[in-house]
Write a protein that holds these residues in place. Sequence first.
Motif, PDB file in Angstrom:
ATOM      1  N   LEU A 294      37.504  42.569  44.587  1.00 16.17           N
ATOM      2  CA  LEU A 294      37.385  42.331  43.147  1.00 16.17           C
ATOM      3  C   LEU A 294      38.652  42.732  42.405  1.00 16.17           C
ATOM      4  CD1 LEU A 294      33.706  43.560  42.615  1.00 16.17           C
ATOM      5  CD2 LEU A 294      34.539  41.211  42.390  1.00 16.17           C
ATOM      6  N   GLN A 295      39.294  43.822  42.814  1.00 13.04           N
ATOM      7  CA  GLN A 295      40.486  44.289  42.105  1.00 13.04           C
ATOM      8  C   GLN A 295      41.741  43.537  42.531  1.00 13.04           C
ATOM      9  OE1 GLN A 295      40.772  48.675  41.173  1.00 13.04           O
ATOM     10  NE2 GLN A 295      39.069  48.807  42.621  1.00 13.04           N
ATOM     11  N   ASN A 296      41.958  43.433  43.840  1.00 12.74           N
ATOM     12  CA  ASN A 296      43.225  42.882  44.332  1.00 12.74           C
ATOM     13  C   ASN A 296      43.239  41.359  44.388  1.00 12.74           C
ATOM     14  OD1 ASN A 296      43.924  45.525  44.602  1.00 12.74           O
ATOM     15  ND2 ASN A 296      44.019  45.526  46.836  1.00 12.74           N
ATOM     16  N   VAL A 297      42.081  40.752  44.635  1.00 19.36           N
ATOM     17  CA  VAL A 297      42.025  39.290  44.754  1.00 19.36           C
ATOM     18  C   VAL A 297      41.656  38.641  43.425  1.00 19.36           C
ATOM     19  CG1 VAL A 297      40.886  37.351  45.898  1.00 19.36           C
ATOM     20  CG2 VAL A 297      41.485  39.395  47.207  1.00 19.36           C
ATOM     21  N   GLN A 298      40.645  39.201  42.736  1.00 21.23           N
ATOM     22  CA  GLN A 298      40.185  38.578  41.490  1.00 21.23           C
ATOM     23  C   GLN A 298      40.706  39.282  40.233  1.00 21.23           C
ATOM     24  OE1 GLN A 298      35.899  37.926  41.640  1.00 21.23           O
ATOM     25  NE2 GLN A 298      36.287  36.020  42.737  1.00 21.23           N
ATOM     26  N   GLY A 299      41.431  40.389  40.401  1.00 19.05           N
ATOM     27  CA  GLY A 299      42.077  41.024  39.252  1.00 19.05           C
ATOM     28  C   GLY A 299      41.166  41.796  38.324  1.00 19.05           C
ATOM     29  N   SER A 300      40.019  42.238  38.788  1.00 22.19           N
ATOM     30  CA  SER A 300      39.102  43.022  37.954  1.00 22.19           C
ATOM     31  C   SER A 300      39.627  44.448  37.802  1.00 22.19           C
ATOM     32  CB  SER A 300      37.704  43.055  38.571  1.00 22.19           C
ATOM     33  OG  SER A 300      37.190  41.753  38.738  1.00 22.19           O
ATOM     34  N   SER A 301      39.288  45.084  36.686  1.00 25.00           N
ATOM     35  CA  SER A 301      39.657  46.482  36.478  1.00 25.00           C
ATOM     36  C   SER A 301      38.656  47.385  37.203  1.00 25.00           C
ATOM     37  CB  SER A 301      39.651  46.820  34.987  1.00 25.00           C
ATOM     38  OG  SER A 301      38.315  46.772  34.478  1.00 25.00           O
ATOM     39  N   ALA A 302      39.000  48.684  37.306  1.00 30.62           N
ATOM     40  CA  ALA A 302      38.115  49.638  37.982  1.00 30.62           C
ATOM     41  C   ALA A 302      36.776  49.730  37.259  1.00 30.62           C
ATOM     42  CB  ALA A 302      38.781  51.012  38.051  1.00 30.62           C
ATOM     43  N   LEU A 303      36.792  49.718  35.922  1.00 34.09           N
ATOM     44  CA  LEU A 303      35.554  49.788  35.164  1.00 34.09           C
ATOM     45  C   LEU A 303      34.719  48.532  35.376  1.00 34.09           C
ATOM     46  CD1 LEU A 303      33.751  51.232  33.130  1.00 34.09           C
ATOM     47  CD2 LEU A 303      35.096  50.169  31.288  1.00 34.09           C
ATOM     48  N   ARG A 352      30.445  34.914  52.965  1.00 35.53           N
ATOM     49  CA  ARG A 352      30.827  33.517  52.692  1.00 35.53           C
ATOM     50  C   ARG A 352      31.587  33.431  51.358  1.00 35.53           C
ATOM     51  NH1 ARG A 352      28.209  29.865  55.821  1.00 35.53           N
ATOM     52  NH2 ARG A 352      28.253  28.232  54.229  1.00 35.53           N
ATOM     53  N   LEU A 353      32.431  34.428  51.121  1.00 38.66           N
ATOM     54  CA  LEU A 353      33.197  34.474  49.872  1.00 38.66           C
ATOM     55  C   LEU A 353      34.397  33.527  49.923  1.00 38.66           C
ATOM     56  CD1 LEU A 353      33.380  38.353  49.283  1.00 38.66           C
ATOM     57  CD2 LEU A 353      31.709  36.747  48.339  1.00 38.66           C
ATOM     58  N   ASP A 354      34.864  33.131  48.747  1.00 45.62           N
ATOM     59  CA  ASP A 354      36.181  32.517  48.609  1.00 45.62           C
ATOM     60  C   ASP A 354      36.877  33.179  47.433  1.00 45.62           C
ATOM     61  OD1 ASP A 354      35.841  30.847  46.070  1.00 45.62           O
ATOM     62  OD2 ASP A 354      34.178  30.107  47.287  1.00 45.62           O
ATOM     63  N   VAL A 355      38.150  32.935  47.265  1.00 42.15           N
ATOM     64  CA  VAL A 355      38.935  33.681  46.286  1.00 42.15           C
ATOM     65  C   VAL A 355      38.446  33.461  44.860  1.00 42.15           C
ATOM     66  CG1 VAL A 355      41.012  33.822  47.712  1.00 42.15           C
ATOM     67  CG2 VAL A 355      40.659  31.836  46.223  1.00 42.15           C
ATOM     68  N   LEU A 443      48.281  33.284  49.513  1.00 40.47           N
ATOM     69  CA  LEU A 443      47.939  33.278  50.937  1.00 40.47           C
ATOM     70  C   LEU A 443      47.428  34.645  51.384  1.00 40.47           C
ATOM     71  CD1 LEU A 443      50.876  31.168  52.452  1.00 40.47           C
ATOM     72  CD2 LEU A 443      48.495  30.463  52.072  1.00 40.47           C
ATOM     73  N   LYS A 444      48.004  35.728  50.852  1.00 40.62           N
ATOM     74  CA  LYS A 444      47.516  37.072  51.177  1.00 40.62           C
ATOM     75  C   LYS A 444      46.078  37.253  50.706  1.00 40.62           C
ATOM     76  CE  LYS A 444      51.835  39.740  51.292  1.00 40.62           C
ATOM     77  NZ  LYS A 444      52.618  40.836  50.640  1.00 40.62           N
ATOM     78  N   ALA A 445      45.793  36.751  49.495  1.00 41.11           N
ATOM     79  CA  ALA A 445      44.428  36.844  48.966  1.00 41.11           C
ATOM     80  C   ALA A 445      43.463  36.050  49.836  1.00 41.11           C
ATOM     81  CB  ALA A 445      44.390  36.343  47.523  1.00 41.11           C
ATOM     82  N   GLU A 446      43.892  34.870  50.270  1.00 37.62           N
ATOM     83  CA  GLU A 446      43.047  34.031  51.134  1.00 37.62           C
ATOM     84  C   GLU A 446      42.813  34.712  52.478  1.00 37.62           C
ATOM     85  OE1 GLU A 446      40.676  30.814  51.978  1.00 37.62           O
ATOM     86  OE2 GLU A 446      41.737  31.172  50.087  1.00 37.62           O
ATOM     87  N   ALA A 447      43.849  35.306  53.046  1.00 34.27           N
ATOM     88  CA  ALA A 447      43.717  35.970  54.348  1.00 34.27           C
ATOM     89  C   ALA A 447      42.781  37.175  54.250  1.00 34.27           C
ATOM     90  CB  ALA A 447      45.096  36.411  54.849  1.00 34.27           C
TER      91      ALA A 447
END
Length: 501
Positions: A294-303, A352-355, A443-447
Amino acid sequence: MPPIEIKERNIPFVPIMTAIFFGSVLANLGMSSISVAFPMLMNQFHTDLTTMQWTMTGYLLATGVVAPVTGYLGEKISTKYLYITALIGYTLISGLSAFAWNVESLITFRIVQGIFGGMILPSTMTILYQVIPRAKQAFALSMWTLSTMLSPAFGPLLAGWLIGKFEWKWLFLMDIPFGIAAIVVAWRLIPYYKLNTPKTFDLLGLVTVILSSGSILIAFSEAHAWGWSSWRTLSLLAFGFLMLGCFIRGELMIQEPLLNLKVFVNMKYTVSLAVLAIITLNLYSGAYLIPVFLQNVQGSSALEVGLILLPATLAMAGVMPLVGKLYMRIAPQWLIVSGILLIAVGTFAIGRLDVNVSQWYITLWLTIRYIGLSLTIMPLTNVGMEAIPRELSGHASSVNNWIRQVFGSFSIALFTSLIASRLTIHNQALGLDGAAEAQRKLLKAEAFTMSSNDVYVVATMIVLVGLPLVWMLYRGKPWKRTLANHKLQHVQNFTQKEQLK
């Protein structure tokens, strides 16, 4: 003060559960809240993430090492006094942690705090099974499990608000009012009693269990960094299992063991513990993957991550009291099987997630997975523990917490290594090395997403292994006859005036 005798029908249920509840919340608060402060603590003490992680790893290692000893200590000084001593020590160390002068002192305080925290949960479970009447134990255990869920649900949010509003010291200072309340309530409401008083001390057992637990847990904790085939990992595992063999052999041969391993003679207890270990492997399989996704791939904050994960934990906590009520009305194996299937379905769906997956999708399937956990953990624990004689329940509780701690550490190590290996494979398959700089982040997010999916698929297969074991708990014993025997035994307990001596 001499220990008092307590008849089952005279036990004050609500006061004792209140005293247990406070301690369980406090112990789990220490495990669940510190991770949100890592960035601030790293900046405060000028250290890196690898070093800072030892504030959590050291705590968990200490709880695992001390768990096997709590049964003996509870018999020696009484479980009430052990519980209160643990609460006092935990609260004092929380205060000292707020004044740590460097990262080394903070890690040291956390390890000592883990020793006291590792005594709290086994003590509360022991009190539950030694003091609470058998007819109310299933509901009591559901409330105990609920208390262990509240801290992971609200602890990070409370800690995040406090350190954001004030400073990092409040991460530890917030434990003090909870600790003082728990000490006062435990002192006033839990009766002083003893079932057994050991006459000798098993020093060899203490040494071998500390060496075995410490070596195995450290090996599991560091295997992902050292490598499973490194000489450090293999030598620690070899030494740990050698000491474990010496410990088991010694405990089976002496008259008053540190940890009475005869609880494993009871097949129902052993099988229930095996299924709990399997579920623990699944539970910890992706403990950090969803927050990182959620944080690194989708950019969500900690809160935002905390709010996304909150509904699942609240659903688990809300279902828990209902499971306690259903336990005596529905055959436990159906609750357990339904729970395992829900865990499997939820875990597979998360795999079965995707980015660009919707956050509502994650919340939905995490909620289903956590409801499955609610349906399995309490019934499995109670099925095993109620099969153990009261005088051995302290040892059974210690074994229960010990095994789950070891398997939790093993699960984190195993799946951390798995995701690292899968990341390498998917990075190569996606051509990360030859990609343009603009594409590398995508590509890193996809991997990472594909690697996380692989982990959850493996976790799904692992939890399904528990299904055939569930039927071993009731093989040849129809539920109606089992329930009738349970009620008959309860009547006999009153007839014989069973009491805590």
